[in-house]
Design a protein around this motif. Structure first.
Motif, PDB file in Angstrom:
ATOM      1  N   ILE A 154      44.515 -56.772  68.307  1.00  0.00           N
ATOM      2  CA  ILE A 154      44.940 -56.086  66.855  1.00  0.00           C
ATOM      3  C   ILE A 154      44.449 -54.577  66.995  1.00  0.00           C
ATOM      4  O   ILE A 154      44.824 -53.822  66.731  1.00  0.00           O
ATOM      5  CB  ILE A 154      43.996 -56.853  65.691  1.00  0.00           C
ATOM      6  CG1 ILE A 154      44.807 -58.174  65.620  1.00  0.00           C
ATOM      7  CG2 ILE A 154      44.119 -55.925  64.385  1.00  0.00           C
ATOM      8  CD1 ILE A 154      44.125 -59.128  64.478  1.00  0.00           C
ATOM      9  N   TYR A 155      43.062 -54.513  67.513  1.00  0.00           N
ATOM     10  CA  TYR A 155      42.681 -53.024  67.515  1.00  0.00           C
ATOM     11  C   TYR A 155      43.271 -52.391  68.714  1.00  0.00           C
ATOM     12  O   TYR A 155      43.708 -51.153  68.404  1.00  0.00           O
ATOM     13  CB  TYR A 155      41.126 -53.219  67.918  1.00  0.00           C
ATOM     14  CG  TYR A 155      40.255 -53.606  66.576  1.00  0.00           C
ATOM     15  CD1 TYR A 155      40.016 -52.400  65.718  1.00  0.00           C
ATOM     16  CD2 TYR A 155      39.613 -54.672  66.761  1.00  0.00           C
ATOM     17  CE1 TYR A 155      39.251 -52.985  64.699  1.00  0.00           C
ATOM     18  CE2 TYR A 155      38.727 -54.977  65.544  1.00  0.00           C
ATOM     19  CZ  TYR A 155      38.460 -54.270  64.607  1.00  0.00           C
ATOM     20  OH  TYR A 155      38.042 -54.742  63.481  1.00  0.00           O
ATOM     21  N   TYR A 156      43.685 -52.989  69.616  1.00  0.00           N
ATOM     22  CA  TYR A 156      44.401 -52.361  70.679  1.00  0.00           C
ATOM     23  C   TYR A 156      45.813 -51.840  69.985  1.00  0.00           C
ATOM     24  O   TYR A 156      46.211 -50.631  70.246  1.00  0.00           O
ATOM     25  CB  TYR A 156      44.927 -53.223  71.894  1.00  0.00           C
ATOM     26  CG  TYR A 156      45.738 -52.527  73.009  1.00  0.00           C
ATOM     27  CD1 TYR A 156      45.096 -51.811  73.982  1.00  0.00           C
ATOM     28  CD2 TYR A 156      46.924 -52.475  73.022  1.00  0.00           C
ATOM     29  CE1 TYR A 156      45.816 -51.451  75.091  1.00  0.00           C
ATOM     30  CE2 TYR A 156      47.710 -51.761  73.906  1.00  0.00           C
ATOM     31  CZ  TYR A 156      47.072 -51.471  74.971  1.00  0.00           C
ATOM     32  OH  TYR A 156      47.885 -50.831  75.993  1.00  0.00           O
ATOM     33  N   ALA A 157      46.571 -52.717  69.303  1.00  0.00           N
ATOM     34  CA  ALA A 157      47.765 -52.398  68.828  1.00  0.00           C
ATOM     35  C   ALA A 157      47.636 -51.173  67.535  1.00  0.00           C
ATOM     36  O   ALA A 157      48.572 -50.114  67.874  1.00  0.00           O
ATOM     37  CB  ALA A 157      48.278 -53.479  68.085  1.00  0.00           C
ATOM     38  N   VAL A 158      46.666 -51.034  67.002  1.00  0.00           N
ATOM     39  CA  VAL A 158      46.723 -49.973  65.844  1.00  0.00           C
ATOM     40  C   VAL A 158      46.361 -48.670  66.608  1.00  0.00           C
ATOM     41  O   VAL A 158      46.545 -47.784  66.147  1.00  0.00           O
ATOM     42  CB  VAL A 158      45.369 -50.673  64.880  1.00  0.00           C
ATOM     43  CG1 VAL A 158      45.287 -49.306  63.946  1.00  0.00           C
ATOM     44  CG2 VAL A 158      46.032 -51.711  64.305  1.00  0.00           C
ATOM     45  N   GLN A 159      45.481 -48.858  67.539  1.00  0.00           N
ATOM     46  CA  GLN A 159      44.966 -47.685  68.299  1.00  0.00           C
ATOM     47  C   GLN A 159      46.130 -47.064  69.346  1.00  0.00           C
ATOM     48  O   GLN A 159      45.742 -45.960  69.751  1.00  0.00           O
ATOM     49  CB  GLN A 159      43.464 -47.882  69.030  1.00  0.00           C
ATOM     50  CG  GLN A 159      42.670 -48.101  67.875  1.00  0.00           C
ATOM     51  CD  GLN A 159      41.293 -48.486  68.511  1.00  0.00           C
ATOM     52  OE1 GLN A 159      40.895 -48.495  69.794  1.00  0.00           O
ATOM     53  NE2 GLN A 159      40.274 -48.713  67.774  1.00  0.00           N
ATOM     54  N   ASN A 160      47.168 -47.881  69.430  1.00  0.00           N
ATOM     55  CA  ASN A 160      48.216 -47.381  70.459  1.00  0.00           C
ATOM     56  C   ASN A 160      49.608 -47.213  69.914  1.00  0.00           C
ATOM     57  O   ASN A 160      50.496 -47.441  70.813  1.00  0.00           O
ATOM     58  CB  ASN A 160      48.226 -48.262  71.557  1.00  0.00           C
ATOM     59  CG  ASN A 160      46.797 -48.257  72.599  1.00  0.00           C
ATOM     60  OD1 ASN A 160      46.936 -47.271  73.425  1.00  0.00           O
ATOM     61  ND2 ASN A 160      45.738 -48.830  72.442  1.00  0.00           N
ATOM     62  N   GLY A 161      49.438 -46.932  68.704  1.00  0.00           N
ATOM     63  CA  GLY A 161      50.818 -46.675  67.900  1.00  0.00           C
ATOM     64  C   GLY A 161      51.631 -47.679  67.560  1.00  0.00           C
ATOM     65  O   GLY A 161      52.843 -47.370  67.187  1.00  0.00           O
ATOM     66  N   ALA A 162      51.145 -48.796  67.419  1.00  0.00           N
ATOM     67  CA  ALA A 162      52.073 -49.983  66.783  1.00  0.00           C
ATOM     68  C   ALA A 162      52.202 -49.705  65.223  1.00  0.00           C
ATOM     69  O   ALA A 162      51.355 -49.212  64.573  1.00  0.00           O
ATOM     70  CB  ALA A 162      51.462 -51.166  66.822  1.00  0.00           C
ATOM     71  N   ASN A 163      53.217 -49.971  64.693  1.00  0.00           N
ATOM     72  CA  ASN A 163      53.693 -49.899  63.251  1.00  0.00           C
ATOM     73  C   ASN A 163      53.525 -51.234  62.565  1.00  0.00           C
ATOM     74  O   ASN A 163      53.096 -51.349  61.433  1.00  0.00           O
ATOM     75  CB  ASN A 163      54.859 -49.243  63.010  1.00  0.00           C
ATOM     76  CG  ASN A 163      55.014 -48.147  63.679  1.00  0.00           C
ATOM     77  OD1 ASN A 163      55.904 -47.904  64.654  1.00  0.00           O
ATOM     78  ND2 ASN A 163      54.306 -46.750  63.239  1.00  0.00           N
ATOM     79  N   ILE A 164      53.647 -52.245  63.025  1.00  0.00           N
ATOM     80  CA  ILE A 164      53.759 -53.611  62.565  1.00  0.00           C
ATOM     81  C   ILE A 164      53.197 -54.703  63.547  1.00  0.00           C
ATOM     82  O   ILE A 164      53.401 -54.605  64.665  1.00  0.00           O
ATOM     83  CB  ILE A 164      55.296 -53.991  62.479  1.00  0.00           C
ATOM     84  CG1 ILE A 164      56.254 -52.957  61.553  1.00  0.00           C
ATOM     85  CG2 ILE A 164      55.497 -55.511  61.870  1.00  0.00           C
ATOM     86  CD1 ILE A 164      57.538 -53.095  61.604  1.00  0.00           C
ATOM     87  N   LEU A 165      52.544 -55.709  63.168  1.00  0.00           N
ATOM     88  CA  LEU A 165      51.827 -56.454  63.789  1.00  0.00           C
ATOM     89  C   LEU A 165      52.637 -57.851  63.601  1.00  0.00           C
ATOM     90  O   LEU A 165      52.424 -58.273  62.269  1.00  0.00           O
ATOM     91  CB  LEU A 165      50.340 -56.838  63.350  1.00  0.00           C
ATOM     92  CG  LEU A 165      49.404 -55.730  63.514  1.00  0.00           C
ATOM     93  CD1 LEU A 165      48.098 -56.101  63.172  1.00  0.00           C
ATOM     94  CD2 LEU A 165      49.317 -55.375  64.977  1.00  0.00           C
ATOM     95  N   SER A 166      53.097 -58.601  64.676  1.00  0.00           N
ATOM     96  CA  SER A 166      53.739 -59.819  64.345  1.00  0.00           C
ATOM     97  C   SER A 166      52.737 -60.986  64.952  1.00  0.00           C
ATOM     98  O   SER A 166      52.623 -60.818  66.158  1.00  0.00           O
ATOM     99  CB  SER A 166      54.976 -59.873  65.241  1.00  0.00           C
ATOM    100  OG  SER A 166      55.721 -61.200  65.004  1.00  0.00           O
ATOM    101  N   MET A 167      52.355 -61.827  64.156  1.00  0.00           N
ATOM    102  CA  MET A 167      51.495 -62.835  64.586  1.00  0.00           C
ATOM    103  C   MET A 167      51.654 -64.378  64.285  1.00  0.00           C
ATOM    104  O   MET A 167      51.598 -64.801  63.025  1.00  0.00           O
ATOM    105  CB  MET A 167      50.130 -62.646  64.031  1.00  0.00           C
ATOM    106  CG  MET A 167      49.568 -61.103  64.147  1.00  0.00           C
ATOM    107  SD  MET A 167      47.769 -60.750  63.384  1.00  0.00           S
ATOM    108  CE  MET A 167      48.294 -60.427  61.723  1.00  0.00           C
TER     109      MET A 167
END
Length: 480
Positions: free
Chosen positions: A312-325
């Protein structure tokens, strides 16, 4: 006369009987060390001596995963040096950071002979520690499939946004039910932004997905990429015939040759292909959105909370706009909730499957309402799937989740059952909405997607309807 000792302060008498007076009060650190020593047996103390009390620096990301230890997730706002000092006192090891550049959340380990419950209490008693919890082992929770959907036999090649795909994939009932073709053609929306798929990884060689993948990460091995192909022996997993759909695990049927299918029926591959399947659904709905593969689960479906947090932290800090979990676990985690809040504050949209227990029980991260949209599953006749969790205050919307045809490793296709395959319809729906409103956030996406087909209170706002959602977003200009 011998020494006499009290815990608050102590004095001692020498051998000649002369009172030497009070000595400096015993420090809190010394008390904790003595208490910790009481925790171990004589044998355990010998083992502790052999491993050493002093912590080692966190390993680099390329190091092997941490195994054979007790694992704890620990928050220390003062950072690495502070938590290392805590481990000097308690005899633990700081194995690495979990929150990227923030530097406040850590994986702490102890030898297996240490009582984890007691040690957790010691951690929480430290003034520097803001929170500590066990690093729970999670599992991708899947539903049971039935018979192969007819579309899985429809291999007629069609062109779909630069790739040749099976007609059964693009023309499946689920796409029609959520009004995908009508939405794409009416509004010319095909998706934008980056969808981070936190799952078992993605097959980077899949011809349908390869052009939309961005750099990801494998948190189970601490390697760049996020591929799930490394979970199998390549030479023994070649798809030879692709003659018929075969049940490969409890929730999926893939078009494979018999030898490959037989090998994948081993429990160690119980969730293999799951991430590639989720990604295929996202690509079906939002074909021009990019996909960031973040592998936090092994092929058997197991994964640690710490790896999900890292993702989650990687996604947010590397430009992701949406999290699919497309995973769930039954217990509340304060640190998982903090991660979801961090994503929310950064404008990242979070979507999670509601679980496959067929009950009103809340699971997480879908249960972090107002931070994450929880997604239930419906059948093709717009009734709740028997396996789907439900609840008026828990579910935001539902989406089709039975016999969903999607991509699978080795360049083939599969059908899946479960809320795992409902959630990506909604995550991709948010990517479609970003074509209308590039600054879309969680609140805006949730409001637009709430314009759905009403079914019952148990399914929140109803079954997702992309045409209604995009219409509402365009009408308001801000999706509110």
């Amino acid at each position: 006369m011998g020494k006499k000792i009290r815990m608050e302060s102590f004095s001692f008498t020498d051998r000649e009987g002369e009172e030497k007076g009070p000595v400096k009060t015993m420090s809190r650190r010394a008390v904790l060390v003595l208490s910790l020593l009481c925790l171990f047996s004589a044998t355990a103390l010998a083992q502790l001596s052999s491993v050493g009390l002093l912590p080692t620096p966190p390993p680099p990301l390329s190091s092997p995963p941490i195994v054979g230890v007790n694992r704890f997730i620990v928050r220390d706002p003062a950072g690495l040096a502070s938590i290392q000092n805590v481990c000097v006192v308690l005899g633990c090891n700081v194995s690495g950071g979990l929150d990227g550049s923030l530097g406040q959340l850590f994986l702490v380990t102890t030898p297996l002979f240490v009582d984890p419950s007691a040690f957790l209490g010691f951690l929480r008693s430290q003034p520097a520690v803001a929170n500590a919890e066990l690093d729970a082992l999670l599992h991708v929770r899947q539903a049971s499939g039935a018979t192969p959907p007819p579309g899985l036999y429809d291999k007629s090649p069609v062109s779909y946004f630069g790739a040749t795909v099976w007609n059964g994939y693009v023309s499946q009932p689920a796409a029609q039910i959520i009004n995908l073709p009508l939405t794409q053609s009416t509004f010319s929306v095909t998706g934008s932004g980056i969808v981070a798929v936190i799952d078992t990884g993605v097959d980077p060689t899949n011809p349908v997905l390869s052009s939309v993948l961005v750099s990801g990460y494998d948190f189970t091995r601490n390697l760049q990429g996020g591929s799930e192909r490394g979970d199998v022996t390549q030479s023994s997993m070649a798809v030879l015939d692709q003659t018929q759909p075969i049940l490969v695990n409890q929730s999926s049927m893939a078009v494979l040759d018999q030898n490959t299918a037989t090998m994948l029926q081993n429990p160690s591959y119980a969730a293999f292909g799951h991430g590639t399947m989720v990604s295929g659904i996202i690509h079906l709905v939002a074909p021009t959105a990019q996909i960031m593969p973040l592998k936090a689960f092994a092929a058997d479906g197991s994964g640690y909370t710490s790896d999900v947090l890292r993702a989650i932290y990687y996604a947010v800090q590397n430009g992701a706009n949406i999290l699919s979990m497309s995973f769930s676990f039954p217990t509340y985690s304060q640190e998982m909730m903090r991660a979801a809040r961090f994503a929310n504050r950064k404008g990242v949209i979070a979507v999670a499957s509601a679980g496959n227990d067929g009950s009103a029980n809340w699971v997480y991260p879908a249960g972090y309402v107002n931070l994450v949209m929880g997604i239930a599953s419906t059948a093709n006749d717009d009734t709740r799937s028997s396996f789907s969790n439900y609840g008026e205050d828990y579910i935001w919307v539902a989406a089709p989740g039975e016999g969903i045809i999607t991509t699978y490793p080795f360049g083939t296709y599969a059908a899946g059952w479960g809320t795992s395959f409902s959630a990506p319809f909604v995550a991709a729906g948010a990517a479609l909405l970003r074509s209308v409103q590039p600054n879309l956030n969680e609140q805006m996406a949730a409001q637009a997607l709430s314009h759905a087909k009403w079914i019952s209170p148990d399914l929140g706002n109803g079954r997702v309807d992309l045409f209604q959602a995009v219409t509402a977003c365009r009408a308001s200009g801000t999706c509110n």
